[in-house]
Write an enzyme that holds these catalytic residues in place. Structure first.
Site, PDB file in Angstrom:
ATOM      1  N   THR A 131      40.960  20.527  47.003  1.00 53.73           N
ATOM      2  CA  THR A 131      39.995  19.851  46.147  1.00 53.73           C
ATOM      3  C   THR A 131      40.449  19.829  44.687  1.00 53.73           C
ATOM      4  O   THR A 131      41.199  20.724  44.256  1.00 53.73           O
ATOM      5  CB  THR A 131      38.633  20.584  46.241  1.00 53.73           C
ATOM      6  N   ASP A 132      39.943  18.859  43.940  1.00 53.51           N
ATOM      7  CA  ASP A 132      40.233  18.825  42.487  1.00 53.51           C
ATOM      8  C   ASP A 132      39.479  19.934  41.755  1.00 53.51           C
ATOM      9  O   ASP A 132      39.767  20.211  40.591  1.00 53.51           O
ATOM     10  CB  ASP A 132      39.860  17.455  41.898  1.00 53.51           C
ATOM     11  N   GLU A 133      38.510  20.576  42.428  1.00 54.68           N
ATOM     12  CA  GLU A 133      37.691  21.583  41.737  1.00 54.68           C
ATOM     13  C   GLU A 133      38.506  22.816  41.346  1.00 54.68           C
ATOM     14  O   GLU A 133      38.080  23.609  40.517  1.00 54.68           O
ATOM     15  CB  GLU A 133      36.465  21.940  42.595  1.00 54.68           C
ATOM     16  N   TYR A 156      33.318  28.684  45.496  1.00 55.01           N
ATOM     17  CA  TYR A 156      33.980  27.688  46.351  1.00 55.01           C
ATOM     18  C   TYR A 156      35.349  27.317  45.779  1.00 55.01           C
ATOM     19  O   TYR A 156      36.381  27.418  46.462  1.00 55.01           O
ATOM     20  CB  TYR A 156      33.110  26.427  46.500  1.00 55.01           C
ATOM     21  N   LYS A 160      39.217  27.975  47.195  1.00 57.10           N
ATOM     22  CA  LYS A 160      40.187  26.911  47.500  1.00 57.10           C
ATOM     23  C   LYS A 160      41.452  27.093  46.647  1.00 57.10           C
ATOM     24  O   LYS A 160      42.563  26.861  47.118  1.00 57.10           O
ATOM     25  CB  LYS A 160      39.576  25.524  47.242  1.00 57.10           C
TER      26      LYS A 160
HETATM   27  P1  NAD Z   1      32.590  20.121  55.990  1.00 59.32           P
HETATM   28  O1  NAD Z   1      31.809  21.301  55.511  1.00 59.32           O
HETATM   29  O2  NAD Z   1      31.891  18.860  56.310  1.00 59.32           O
HETATM   30  O3  NAD Z   1      33.436  20.525  57.286  1.00 59.32           O
HETATM   31  C1  NAD Z   1      34.097  21.746  57.406  1.00 59.32           C
HETATM   32  C2  NAD Z   1      34.448  21.941  58.866  1.00 59.32           C
HETATM   33  O4  NAD Z   1      35.155  23.195  58.995  1.00 59.32           O
HETATM   34  C3  NAD Z   1      33.234  22.034  59.790  1.00 59.32           C
HETATM   35  O5  NAD Z   1      33.437  21.223  60.936  1.00 59.32           O
HETATM   36  C4  NAD Z   1      33.163  23.494  60.168  1.00 59.32           C
HETATM   37  O6  NAD Z   1      32.614  23.723  61.459  1.00 59.32           O
HETATM   38  C5  NAD Z   1      34.632  23.897  60.108  1.00 59.32           C
HETATM   39  N1  NAD Z   1      34.800  25.337  59.871  1.00 59.32           N
HETATM   40  C6  NAD Z   1      34.183  26.095  58.924  1.00 59.32           C
HETATM   41  N2  NAD Z   1      34.571  27.377  59.038  1.00 59.32           N
HETATM   42  C7  NAD Z   1      35.468  27.426  60.057  1.00 59.32           C
HETATM   43  C8  NAD Z   1      36.226  28.474  60.646  1.00 59.32           C
HETATM   44  N3  NAD Z   1      36.135  29.734  60.204  1.00 59.32           N
HETATM   45  N4  NAD Z   1      37.058  28.166  61.669  1.00 59.32           N
HETATM   46  C9  NAD Z   1      37.161  26.889  62.126  1.00 59.32           C
HETATM   47  N5  NAD Z   1      36.443  25.872  61.618  1.00 59.32           N
HETATM   48  C10 NAD Z   1      35.612  26.127  60.588  1.00 59.32           C
HETATM   49  O7  NAD Z   1      33.709  19.904  54.860  1.00 59.32           O
HETATM   50  P2  NAD Z   1      34.348  18.557  54.314  1.00 59.32           P
HETATM   51  O8  NAD Z   1      33.530  18.051  53.202  1.00 59.32           O
HETATM   52  O9  NAD Z   1      34.683  17.678  55.452  1.00 59.32           O
HETATM   53  O10 NAD Z   1      35.696  19.131  53.690  1.00 59.32           O
HETATM   54  C11 NAD Z   1      36.850  19.298  54.495  1.00 59.32           C
HETATM   55  C12 NAD Z   1      37.979  19.854  53.644  1.00 59.32           C
HETATM   56  O11 NAD Z   1      38.252  18.986  52.555  1.00 59.32           O
HETATM   57  C13 NAD Z   1      37.642  21.216  53.035  1.00 59.32           C
HETATM   58  O12 NAD Z   1      38.801  22.014  53.059  1.00 59.32           O
HETATM   59  C14 NAD Z   1      37.261  20.881  51.597  1.00 59.32           C
HETATM   60  O13 NAD Z   1      37.547  21.954  50.725  1.00 59.32           O
HETATM   61  C15 NAD Z   1      38.158  19.686  51.325  1.00 59.32           C
HETATM   62  N6  NAD Z   1      37.635  18.720  50.343  1.00 59.32           N
HETATM   63  C16 NAD Z   1      36.355  18.249  50.422  1.00 59.32           C
HETATM   64  C17 NAD Z   1      35.904  17.302  49.497  1.00 59.32           C
HETATM   65  C18 NAD Z   1      34.516  16.709  49.609  1.00 59.32           C
HETATM   66  O14 NAD Z   1      34.115  15.939  48.727  1.00 59.32           O
HETATM   67  N7  NAD Z   1      33.740  17.004  50.624  1.00 59.32           N
HETATM   68  C19 NAD Z   1      36.755  16.863  48.482  1.00 59.32           C
HETATM   69  C20 NAD Z   1      38.065  17.365  48.426  1.00 59.32           C
HETATM   70  C21 NAD Z   1      38.503  18.294  49.359  1.00 59.32           C
HETATM   71  P1  TYD Z   2      27.861  18.041  45.396  1.00 63.52           P
HETATM   72  O1  TYD Z   2      27.696  16.831  46.255  1.00 63.52           O
HETATM   73  O2  TYD Z   2      27.284  19.333  45.845  1.00 63.52           O
HETATM   74  O3  TYD Z   2      29.434  18.186  45.129  1.00 63.52           O
HETATM   75  P2  TYD Z   2      30.236  19.149  44.079  1.00 63.52           P
HETATM   76  O4  TYD Z   2      29.326  20.172  43.551  1.00 63.52           O
HETATM   77  O5  TYD Z   2      31.299  19.739  44.952  1.00 63.52           O
HETATM   78  O6  TYD Z   2      30.764  18.228  43.031  1.00 63.52           O
HETATM   79  O7  TYD Z   2      27.273  17.722  43.956  1.00 63.52           O
HETATM   80  C1  TYD Z   2      27.700  16.604  43.219  1.00 63.52           C
HETATM   81  C2  TYD Z   2      26.998  16.650  41.870  1.00 63.52           C
HETATM   82  O8  TYD Z   2      25.597  16.434  42.079  1.00 63.52           O
HETATM   83  C3  TYD Z   2      27.118  17.987  41.157  1.00 63.52           C
HETATM   84  O9  TYD Z   2      27.240  17.752  39.764  1.00 63.52           O
HETATM   85  C4  TYD Z   2      25.797  18.677  41.460  1.00 63.52           C
HETATM   86  C5  TYD Z   2      24.814  17.523  41.558  1.00 63.52           C
HETATM   87  N1  TYD Z   2      23.682  17.723  42.512  1.00 63.52           N
HETATM   88  C6  TYD Z   2      22.371  17.486  42.072  1.00 63.52           C
HETATM   89  O10 TYD Z   2      22.122  17.118  40.917  1.00 63.52           O
HETATM   90  N2  TYD Z   2      21.369  17.665  42.987  1.00 63.52           N
HETATM   91  C7  TYD Z   2      21.591  18.066  44.262  1.00 63.52           C
HETATM   92  O11 TYD Z   2      20.599  18.233  45.039  1.00 63.52           O
HETATM   93  C8  TYD Z   2      22.926  18.285  44.682  1.00 63.52           C
HETATM   94  C9  TYD Z   2      23.237  18.731  46.102  1.00 63.52           C
HETATM   95  C10 TYD Z   2      23.957  18.090  43.771  1.00 63.52           C
END
Ligand code: NAD
Ligand code: TYD
Length: 350
Positions: A131-133, A156, A160
């Site tokens: 992630t960019d975070e 989080y 990462k």
């Molecule tokens: P998500 O929470 O939707 O999915 C995570 C998956 O991992 C789930 O299916 C869960 O069952 C599985 N999981 C969790 N713990 C586990 C374990 N111990 N063993 C096996 N499986 C396990 O997450 P997402 O949003 O799809 O993100 C996927 C990846 O991409 C993550 O690594 C996240 O850090 C990264 N990412 C997410 C975003 C975003 O905006 N959501 C952006 C950049 C990077």
């Molecule tokens: P989120 O989707 O949780 O992603 P991230 O925190 O990883 O960026 O949140 C996106 C933005 O929205 C973040 O600035 C927090 C804000 N947010 C709210 O204002 N209300 C909410 O209920 C949630 C879940 C997020």
């Protein structure tokens, strides 16, 4: 070309899009989806491809070291695309140790299995989806590049960042062929309604309050999940070992502007009077340590690997809203059970 690829976290939001893309685009590859099916993992995300001959699902936990080692021994994977993680910042504030266990320890267990089993590293690849975070929080200006120093702020993002460092340590120390990408916020179908966009869509539909943290001035950089999957495809095939690639769509939005846009799309789709859903916006107590702004400079992946996002944000958001409106059953399933308890715990005190 044939390859056996382990995709971890493939039953989650992004993972399911990556699994679908690889199963459909590469019939010569065998895709093994390893997922623990936590609250975020949902086999329903993949019902359309679950019977494909080149796809297999295995339920298992990446932190289970003996299990992971024997899986690697048995299956002799050619590559790993690692997405399994605890992924939600708000949950990491409630239960940070779960994030350290899965994201840090789980990644280390996978890396160690790969280094132990891959005696011949030729043609192997360990891809960590990150992630960019990890770069921390920006002020009003500037963007994250691949050279921005890591400065994570939430449990989080720190977990990462820790896992990214482990991946690079296995590269430098053991010569494991690794690649990392760091992507901005994703949106699209099948996202669990704890993250901003699906949570707002769900609440607007139900005419429930729309909890905007603080003043809604935090900025996020949004990318359509299918465009993230296409970037992962490109990095997996063409990225260089030991490199990181930032992925993003140059698409920054203040939270409050984004919520207003969603409200207007939903008013139109649900035949509500203009302005009706925006009345639900409720400013609530801010997130602890809330990162102000993320913005990704995605020049490297575009210049070196020729990747570009395919969709404009407004178009992607329309598609996303349409998907949620026509998949009420999916939502009903994911919000049954523990969801309400989580929601109350997260929002009742704000
Ligand atoms: P998500 O929470 O939707 O999915 C995570 C998956 O991992 C789930 O299916 C869960 O069952 C599985 N999981 C969790 N713990 C586990 C374990 N111990 N063993 C096996 N499986 C396990 O997450 P997402 O949003 O799809 O993100 C996927 C990846 O991409 C993550 O690594 C996240 O850090 C990264 N990412 C997410 C975003 C975003 O905006 N959501 C952006 C950049 C990077
Ligand atoms: P989120 O989707 O949780 O992603 P991230 O925190 O990883 O960026 O949140 C996106 C933005 O929205 C973040 O600035 C927090 C804000 N947010 C709210 O204002 N209300 C909410 O209920 C949630 C879940 C997020």
């Amino acid at each position: 070309m044939t390859k056996k690829i382990l995709i971890t976290g493939g039953a989650g939001f992004i993972g399911s899009h990556v699994v679908r893309r690889f199963v459909q685009h590469y019939p010569g590859y065998t895709i093994i989806n390893l997922d623990a099916l936590t609250y975020a993992g949902n086999p329903e995300n993949l019902t359309d491809i679950e019977h494909s001959p080149n796809y297999r699902f295995i339920k298992g936990d990446i932190t289970d070291e003996p299990f992971i080692l024997s899986l690697f021994k048995e299956e002799q994977f050619d590559a790993v695309i690692h997405l399994a993680a605890e992924s939600h910042v708000d949950r990491s504030i409630l239960d940070p140790l779960a994030f350290v266990r899965t994201n840090v320890m789980g990644t280390a267990v996978l890396l160690n299995a790969a280094r132990t089993i891959w005696k011949d590293k030729e043609g192997k690849r360990f891809y960590h989806v990150s992630t960019d975070e990890v770069y921390g929080s920006l002020g009003e200006s500037g963007m994250f590049t691949e050279d921005t120093p890591y400065d994570p702020r939430s449990p989080y993002s720190a977990s990462k960042a820790g896992s990214d460092h482990l991946v690079m340590a296995w590269y430098h120390t053991y010569g494991l062929p690794v690649v990392i990408s760091n992507c901005s916020n994703n949106y699209g179908s099948h996202q669990f309604p704890e993250k901003l966009i699906p949570l707002m869509i769900h609440n607007i539909r139900q005419q429930k309050p729309l909890p905007v943290y603080g003043k809604g001035e935090n900025v996020r950089d949004w990318l359509w999940v299918n465009d993230h999957a296409s970037a992962i495809d490109v990095v997996f095939h063409d990225g260089l070992n030991g490199e990181t690639y930032n992925i993003g769509g140059f698409n920054e939005w203040k939270n409050i502007d984004l919520v207003h846009l969603l409200c207007s799309i939903m008013d139109r789709k649900l035949n509500r009077p203009a302005g009706e859903s925006a009345k639900l916006i409720t400013f609530v107590q801010d997130r602890q340590g809330h990162d102000l702004r993320y913005a990704i400079d995605a020049s490297k992946i575009s210049q070196k690997l020729g990747w570009k996002p395919s969709l404009q944000f407004e178009e992607g958001l329309e598609k996303t809203v349409d998907w949620y409106l026509s998949n009420q059953e999916w939502i009903d399933h994911v919000v049954s059970g523990a969801y309400q308890q989580y929601y109350d715990q997260q929002y009742s005190h704000r």
